[in-house]
Design a protein around this motif. Structure first.
Motif, PDB file in Angstrom:
ATOM      1  N   ALA A   1       0.904  -1.098  -0.180  1.00  0.00           N
ATOM      2  CA  ALA A   1      -0.621  -0.084  -0.505  1.00  0.00           C
ATOM      3  C   ALA A   1       0.463   1.159   0.027  1.00  0.00           C
ATOM      4  O   ALA A   1       1.741   0.932   0.543  1.00  0.00           O
ATOM      5  CB  ALA A   1      -0.786   0.145   1.713  1.00  0.00           C
ATOM      6  N   ARG A   2       0.499   2.469  -0.646  1.00  0.00           N
ATOM      7  CA  ARG A   2       1.250   4.018  -0.508  1.00  0.00           C
ATOM      8  C   ARG A   2       1.384   3.669   0.863  1.00  0.00           C
ATOM      9  O   ARG A   2       0.300   4.365   1.851  1.00  0.00           O
ATOM     10  CB  ARG A   2       0.355   4.392  -1.524  1.00  0.00           C
ATOM     11  N   ASP A   3       2.285   4.646   0.796  1.00  0.00           N
ATOM     12  CA  ASP A   3       2.506   5.538   2.358  1.00  0.00           C
ATOM     13  C   ASP A   3       1.567   6.785   2.266  1.00  0.00           C
ATOM     14  O   ASP A   3       1.905   8.261   1.106  1.00  0.00           O
ATOM     15  CB  ASP A   3       4.024   5.850   2.920  1.00  0.00           C
ATOM     16  N   THR A   4       0.571   6.937   3.307  1.00  0.00           N
ATOM     17  CA  THR A   4      -0.580   8.366   3.320  1.00  0.00           C
ATOM     18  C   THR A   4      -0.365   9.547   3.441  1.00  0.00           C
ATOM     19  O   THR A   4      -0.981   9.479   4.215  1.00  0.00           O
ATOM     20  CB  THR A   4      -1.854   7.703   2.830  1.00  0.00           C
ATOM     21  N   THR A   5       1.096   8.951   4.820  1.00  0.00           N
ATOM     22  CA  THR A   5       1.136   9.999   5.871  1.00  0.00           C
ATOM     23  C   THR A   5       2.145  10.744   5.095  1.00  0.00           C
ATOM     24  O   THR A   5       2.610  11.025   4.709  1.00  0.00           O
ATOM     25  CB  THR A   5       2.318   8.885   6.974  1.00  0.00           C
ATOM     26  N   GLU A   6       1.606  12.100   6.055  1.00  0.00           N
ATOM     27  CA  GLU A   6       2.868  13.632   5.726  1.00  0.00           C
ATOM     28  C   GLU A   6       3.578  13.580   7.007  1.00  0.00           C
ATOM     29  O   GLU A   6       3.758  13.710   7.398  1.00  0.00           O
ATOM     30  CB  GLU A   6       1.884  14.825   5.107  1.00  0.00           C
ATOM     31  N   ASP A   7       4.754  14.266   6.017  1.00  0.00           N
ATOM     32  CA  ASP A   7       5.905  14.699   7.145  1.00  0.00           C
ATOM     33  C   ASP A   7       5.816  16.110   7.450  1.00  0.00           C
ATOM     34  O   ASP A   7       4.822  16.463   7.408  1.00  0.00           O
ATOM     35  CB  ASP A   7       7.028  14.527   6.463  1.00  0.00           C
TER      36      ASP A   7
END
Length: 88
Positions: A82-88
């Protein structure tokens, strides 16, 4: 012999072949007894596997069998990460 008797004998012979293939000689003997009661004379050798199949080694009490490794369960869902959907 009548047709139903022929069908019974044919079914018993198929059953016998299966038992013979897996080395269940006690069950082969039981089927042979039923065949004899129906008038069939066994002309097949005890050690030959059914035609077109290879013989599986006989399992005996002196030779422990190795348990089969469990198959890995099928994964459900996406086949890719799955794609990483967290924002830095």
């Amino acid at each position: 012999m009548n047709m139903s008797r022929d069908g019974e004998i044919a079914a018993l012979l198929r059953e016998r072949d299966g038992y013979l293939q897996y080395g269940k000689l006690d069950r082969v003997a039981a089927v042979d007894e039923q065949l004899q009661l129906r008038g069939y004379k066994n002309e097949r050798p005890e050690t030959a596997p059914p035609q077109g199949r290879s013989a599986r080694p006989l399992e005996t009490a002196n030779q422990p069998t190795e348990p089969e490794a469990p198959a890995e369960p099928k994964r459900k869902g996406r086949s890719r990460p799955a794609r990483d959907t967290t924002e830095d």
